[in-house]
Design a protein around this motif. Structure first.
Motif, PDB file in Angstrom:
ATOM      1  N   SER A 488     -12.188  -6.386  -2.692  1.00  0.00           N
ATOM      2  CA  SER A 488     -13.001  -7.607  -2.584  1.00  0.00           C
ATOM      3  C   SER A 488     -12.490  -8.795  -1.237  1.00  0.00           C
ATOM      4  CB  SER A 488     -12.980  -8.772  -3.258  1.00  0.00           C
ATOM      5  OG  SER A 488     -10.961  -8.749  -2.961  1.00  0.00           O
ATOM      6  N   LYS A 489     -11.486  -8.432  -0.295  1.00  0.00           N
ATOM      7  CA  LYS A 489     -11.225  -9.478   1.135  1.00  0.00           C
ATOM      8  C   LYS A 489     -12.347  -8.705   2.330  1.00  0.00           C
ATOM      9  CE  LYS A 489      -7.842 -10.795   4.268  1.00  0.00           C
ATOM     10  NZ  LYS A 489      -8.023 -12.499   3.587  1.00  0.00           N
ATOM     11  N   TYR A 490     -12.641  -7.411   1.959  1.00  0.00           N
ATOM     12  CA  TYR A 490     -14.011  -6.933   3.111  1.00  0.00           C
ATOM     13  C   TYR A 490     -13.995  -5.595   2.569  1.00  0.00           C
ATOM     14  CZ  TYR A 490      -9.868  -8.997   6.251  1.00  0.00           C
ATOM     15  OH  TYR A 490      -8.876 -10.126   6.515  1.00  0.00           O
ATOM     16  N   PRO A 491     -14.970  -5.924   2.090  1.00  0.00           N
ATOM     17  CA  PRO A 491     -16.237  -5.310   0.993  1.00  0.00           C
ATOM     18  C   PRO A 491     -16.092  -3.511   1.733  1.00  0.00           C
ATOM     19  CG  PRO A 491     -17.341  -7.537   1.160  1.00  0.00           C
ATOM     20  CD  PRO A 491     -15.911  -7.424   1.979  1.00  0.00           C
ATOM     21  N   GLY A 492     -15.917  -2.454   1.277  1.00  0.00           N
ATOM     22  CA  GLY A 492     -15.973  -1.621   1.738  1.00  0.00           C
ATOM     23  C   GLY A 492     -14.716  -0.854   2.246  1.00  0.00           C
ATOM     24  N   ILE A 493     -14.032  -2.193   2.441  1.00  0.00           N
ATOM     25  CA  ILE A 493     -12.502  -1.567   3.365  1.00  0.00           C
ATOM     26  C   ILE A 493     -11.166  -1.988   2.498  1.00  0.00           C
ATOM     27  CG2 ILE A 493     -10.969  -2.253   5.487  1.00  0.00           C
ATOM     28  CD1 ILE A 493     -14.192  -3.111   7.103  1.00  0.00           C
ATOM     29  N   TYR A 494     -10.330  -0.897   1.884  1.00  0.00           N
ATOM     30  CA  TYR A 494      -9.311  -1.414   1.614  1.00  0.00           C
ATOM     31  C   TYR A 494      -7.984  -1.709   2.400  1.00  0.00           C
ATOM     32  CZ  TYR A 494      -4.849   0.261  -0.929  1.00  0.00           C
ATOM     33  OH  TYR A 494      -3.450  -0.196  -1.878  1.00  0.00           O
ATOM     34  N   LEU A 495      -7.597  -2.832   1.504  1.00  0.00           N
ATOM     35  CA  LEU A 495      -6.385  -4.149   1.748  1.00  0.00           C
ATOM     36  C   LEU A 495      -5.511  -3.551   1.711  1.00  0.00           C
ATOM     37  CD1 LEU A 495      -5.950  -6.861   3.518  1.00  0.00           C
ATOM     38  CD2 LEU A 495      -6.531  -8.096   1.573  1.00  0.00           C
ATOM     39  N   THR A 496      -4.566  -3.508   2.797  1.00  0.00           N
ATOM     40  CA  THR A 496      -3.182  -2.634   2.572  1.00  0.00           C
ATOM     41  C   THR A 496      -2.653  -3.856   1.689  1.00  0.00           C
ATOM     42  OG1 THR A 496      -1.893  -2.414   4.421  1.00  0.00           O
ATOM     43  CG2 THR A 496      -3.644  -1.421   3.839  1.00  0.00           C
ATOM     44  N   GLY A 497      -2.568  -5.224   2.515  1.00  0.00           N
ATOM     45  CA  GLY A 497      -1.452  -6.587   1.757  1.00  0.00           C
ATOM     46  C   GLY A 497      -0.406  -5.994   2.643  1.00  0.00           C
ATOM     47  N   ASP A 498      -0.193  -5.712   3.536  1.00  0.00           N
ATOM     48  CA  ASP A 498       1.062  -5.351   5.275  1.00  0.00           C
ATOM     49  C   ASP A 498      -0.058  -5.772   6.389  1.00  0.00           C
ATOM     50  OD1 ASP A 498       2.732  -4.555   4.049  1.00  0.00           O
ATOM     51  OD2 ASP A 498       3.188  -2.406   4.809  1.00  0.00           O
ATOM     52  N   SER A 499       0.912  -6.839   7.057  1.00  0.00           N
ATOM     53  CA  SER A 499      -0.010  -7.544   8.287  1.00  0.00           C
ATOM     54  C   SER A 499       1.167  -6.069  10.082  1.00  0.00           C
ATOM     55  CB  SER A 499       0.983  -8.530   8.783  1.00  0.00           C
ATOM     56  OG  SER A 499       2.381  -8.379   8.611  1.00  0.00           O
TER      57      SER A 499
END
Length: 630
Positions: A488-499
Motif C-alpha cells: 500500500s505504501k508504493y502501489p505495485g511495489i513490495y515494501l520490505t520493511g527494511d532500510s
C-alpha cells in the motif's frame, strides 16, 4: 564480471572457486534474466519434475496476488524424495543428524522417503486431508523434517512453531490456523538441559479447542502427561500395520498451499505467511543451487532451526530438491565447549556452513584457538543469514574459519520472500557487510518517502519491483493485511520493511528494520508481542519495547514499564516480569533491561514514539517531536 574497479574493501574469489562455480559470470545471467524474465524461470522450473506443465509462468491479472506456473500440477515432496529414489541417489545420504548428547543418525534418500511415507499414512489414518493444517512443535531432530515432508506429501499444510516459543505463542498459532493435529516432542535438549515441550503443549491445548490428536515423539524420555484418546506415541504409530512404506502422493496444483509460517508484525497478532508448492519449489531450488554452488559430493550444513523460514527453505526443502547431503545438529554452538561446531565440521567433512552473525559473534568471543584445534580444510563456502553481518565478524569468519579461501555468501531475504533476494554467488567480488546485489532478474531499489530512487550511499526504504517465484501469496485468512502491510505504501511495489543504502558500485547494504520489529539473534519479534506480554502481568499498566544494539545478539530488548498505582518498584519485580515475558512469548523475548517510568512519549493519536525512547536510551537527539502529545 565486469573489470570496473570496485570501491572500498574488496575480497576477490580464487580462480579455483570460479572454475568450480555453476555461474562464472553473474552479470551475464542477470542480463539473460532481465531480457526474458518468464523464460529464465521457465528454464529453471524445467529442471524439476511436473505431472503437468504450466499454461503461464507468471499470472499478474490480480495484482498483488500473483500466481506462478499456473495450471501446473506437482508436489514438492516428489521432487525432494521420489525423484532421487529412482536414480543413483537412492542410497546417497540425505540427512546426517547429531544430537547434543553425541547420539547420531543418518538417512539415505530411500530411508527418508520410507519414513515420510509411513508417517503420511499415519496422518491419513487420523483423518488429515488435503488443505488441513497440522501444527509442528519440536526441537531439531530428524522427525521435524519427516513431519513437514509427510504433511506436504498428502497436501496438508504444515505450520511449524519454533520450539523456543512458549504457551501463549503456541496456543495463538494453533487457534489461528485451526489445526486438528499437533506433532510435538516430549522435550528437547538445549545446553544439557531439557526444554519441556510437551508440558508447554499441554498448557497450550487447554486454551484452544481445535486439536483432535496430539502425536508425541520420544526424544528425552522424561515423565510426561499422555491424555487418553488424544495423545499417541509416534514410535508406536510407526510400528502399526497402517504405517506402510508406500503412500500415494497427492498431486497438487502449483498454487496449492504448502505451509504457513507465523512472523512478527507491527501489531500484536503474528501474521501467517502463506507459501505454495510450485513457485516456492522453483525459487528455493535455484537459489541454493547457484548461491551455494551445490555439487554432487557436497555436505551442506545450514545451522538454523527448522522452525524458522531459513530452516524451511534451506534445511528441509532446497537441499533435498538439489539432492544434496545435509547436516542437522540439535544443540547450542558452544556446548559443552566452544569447539562443538568446528569438531563436527571436521568429523563429518562439511563443505558449506550457513549460519547467523549472532552465532559468529558468540564464537568470536572464545578466540581463535578453539577453531584452530580442528581441520576445517573441507570447507569451501561460508554463508550468513538473519541480519546484516558487521564487517568485523565477517572478516573473522573469513580469516579464522574460512582460512581466507572460502567466500562468504551473505544473504538478505525474509519469511515473506521464501528465497534469497540479495546475495552474492561464489564467483562475485565481496565487500564485508554487503550482500552484493539482487539475485538475477530480481529488481530491487532503495527509495525515499515519495517512492523516488535515492542517490548512491543515501539511506531509504528497500523495495522489490518484480514478482518472484517463492513470494508470499497472502497473509492466511487476512488478504487485506497482505495488501496494507506490503503493497500500500508504493502501489505495485513490495515494501520490505527494511532500510538500506546502495553504494556507487550498486552493492546493497542493509541497515535494519524501519517498523516496530526487533531482530534478536536473527529472529523477528514484534514490539507489540513483548508489550502485550508485559501488560498481561497484574502489576503492569502500560509498556513499550525497543531494540538497542547488542554486541552478540545484534539487538537486545529494552522495555519501559508503567506500573499500576500502588505497586512498588523492586529488583524482584523486574526479574518476575522478565520471566513472565519468557513464559508468555518465549525465552528469546526475555527483556535485557526493564526500566520503570511514569509516562511514555506518545503522538496525539496515542501511538508510542519508540524512536524517541531509542534516541534517549542511546543519548541521541530524538529529532522532530512536534507530534508528541506533551
Amino acid at each position: 564480471m565486469s573489470n570496473k574497479k570496485l570501491s572500498g574493501e574488496v575480497y576477490f574469489p580464487s580462480e579455483k572457486i570460479i572454475e568450480k562455480a555453476h555461474i562464472k559470470d553473474r552479470d551475464d545471467l542477470d542480463n539473460r534474466a532481465k531480457k526474458d524474465y518468464s523464460g529464465f524461470w521457465s528454464e529453471i522450473a524445467n529442471e524439476l519434475h511436473w505431472f503437468q506443465k504450466w499454461d503461464k509462468v507468471i499470472d499478474d491479472s490480480n495484482k498483488p496476488f500473483y500466481r506462478w506456473f499456473t495450471g501446473a500440477k506437482t508436489n514438492i515432496v516428489y521432487n525432494c524424495l521420489d525423484v532421487h529414489t529412482k536414480t543413483f541417489r537412492r542410497n546417497k545420504l540425505a540427512l546426517i543428524w547429531e544430537g547434543e548428547n553425541g547420539e547420531s543418525k543418518t538417512y539415505s534418500y530411500f530411508a527418508l522417503h520410507r519414513e515420510t511415507c509411513k508417517f503420511s499414512n499415519i496422518l491419513k489414518s487420523l483423518g488429515v486431508q488435503k488443505g488441513d493444517r497440522v501444527t509442528i512443535y519440536m526441537g531439531r531432530t530428524p522427525e521435524i523434517v519427516i513431519a513437514m515432508l509427510a504433511c506436504a506429501r498428502i497436501g496438508a499444510v504444515h505450520s511449524v512453531v519454533y520450539g523456543g516459543f512458549s504457551v501463549e505463542s503456541l496456543a495463538e498459532r494453533i487457534e489461528d490456523s485451526n489445526s486438528k493435529v499437533l506433532i510435538v516432542s516430549d522435550g528437547a535438549y538445549q545446553r544439557g538441559k531439557i526444554v519441556h515441550l510437551k508440558q508447554i503443549a499441554d498448557e497450550a491445548l487447554q486454551r484452544c479447542g481445535t486439536v483432535e490428536h496430539c502425536l508425541v515423539i520420544k526424544r528425552t524420555g522424561q515423565e510426561i502427561n499422555m491424555e487418553q484418546g488424544r495423545d499417541m506415541w509416534y514410535h508406536e504409530l510407526m510400528n502399526l500395520p497402517i504405517a506402510t512404506q508406500n503412500c500415494a502422493l497427492e498431486i497438487v496444483d502449483s498454487e496449492d498451499p504448502l505451509f504457513i509460517l507465523y512472523t512478527s508484525g507491527t501489531t500484536g497478532k503474528p501474521k501467517a505467511i502463506l507459501h505454495t508448492h510450485g513457485g516456492y519449489m522453483v525459487g528455493t531450488y535455484a537459489t541454493l543451487k547457484y548461491v551455494f554452488d551445490i555439487h554432487e559430493e557436497d555436505r551442506y550444513w545450514c545451522a538454523a532451526d527448522p522452525g524458522w523460514i531459513t530452516g524451511h527453505s534451506y534445511i528441509v526443502y532446497a537441499p533435498l530438491l538439489n539432492g544434496t547431503t545435509s547436516f542437522l545438529y540439535e544443540g547450542a554452538p558452544n556446548f559443552p565447549y566452544p569447539n562443538r561446531w568446528w569438531a563436527m565440521i571436521e568429523k563429518y567433512g562439511i563443505n558449506i556452513l550457513y549460519t547467523a552473525p549472532t552465532a559468529i559473534r558468540g564464537l568470536m568471543r572464545f578466540g581463535e584457538s578453539w577453531v584452530n584445534r580442528h581441520d576445517l580444510s573441507s570447507l569451501r563456502l561460508l554463508g550468513s543469514v538473519g541480519e546484516p553481518i558487521n564487517p568485523e565478524a565477517w572478516k573473522w569468519y573469513h580469516r579464522v574459519v574460512g582460512k581466507e579461501k572460502c567466500p562468504i555468501m551473505d544473504t538478505w531475504w525474509q519469511t515473506e520472500t521464501g528465497m534469497f533476494m540479495i546475495t552474492p554467488m561464489p564467483s562475485v567480488p565481496l565487500k564485508p557487510g554487503s550482500g552484493t546485489k539482487p539475485f538475477p532478474g530480481i529488481e530491487m531499489d532503495i527509495v525515499d518517502e515519495s517512492g523516488k530512487s535515492v542517490k548512491a550511499n543515501e539511506e531509504g526504504f528497500l523495495v522489490i519491483k518484480t514478482p518472484w517465484p517463492a513470494m508470499i501469496r497472502t497473509v492466511y485468512k487476512d488478504p487485506e493485511r497482505y495488501i496494507s502491510q506490503y503493497w500500500s505504501k508504493y502501489p505495485g511495489i513490495y515494501l520490505t520493511g527494511d532500510s538500506a543504502r546502495r553504494d556507487e558500485d550498486g552493492y546493497f547494504w542493509i541497515i535494519g528494520r524501519v517498523d516496530d520489529v526487533i531482530k534478536v539473534s536473527g529472529y523477528r519479534l514484534g514490539t507489540a508481542e513483548i508489550e502485550s506480554a508485559l501488560v498481561s502481568h497484574h502489576s503492569v499498566a502500560e509498556a513499550a519495547a525497543i531494540g538497542l544494539p547488542h554486541e552478540l545478539k545484534g539487538n537486545a530488548i529494552y522495555t519501559y514499564v508503567i506500573l499500576k498505582s500502588g505497586i512498588e518498584k523492586s529488583p524482584q519485580l523486574i526479574e518476575e516480569l522478565r520471566q513472565h515475558v519468557s513464559h508468555e512469548v518465549g525465552p528469546i523475548a526475555k527483556p535485557e533491561h526493564i526500566e520503570f517510568v511514569d509516562s511514555l512519549p506518545k503522538t496525539r493519536s496515542g501511538k508510542i514514539m519508540r524512536r524517541v525512547l531509542k534516541a534517549r536510551a542511546l543519548g541521541q537527539d530524538p529529532g522532530n517531536i512536534s507530534t508528541l502529545e506533551e
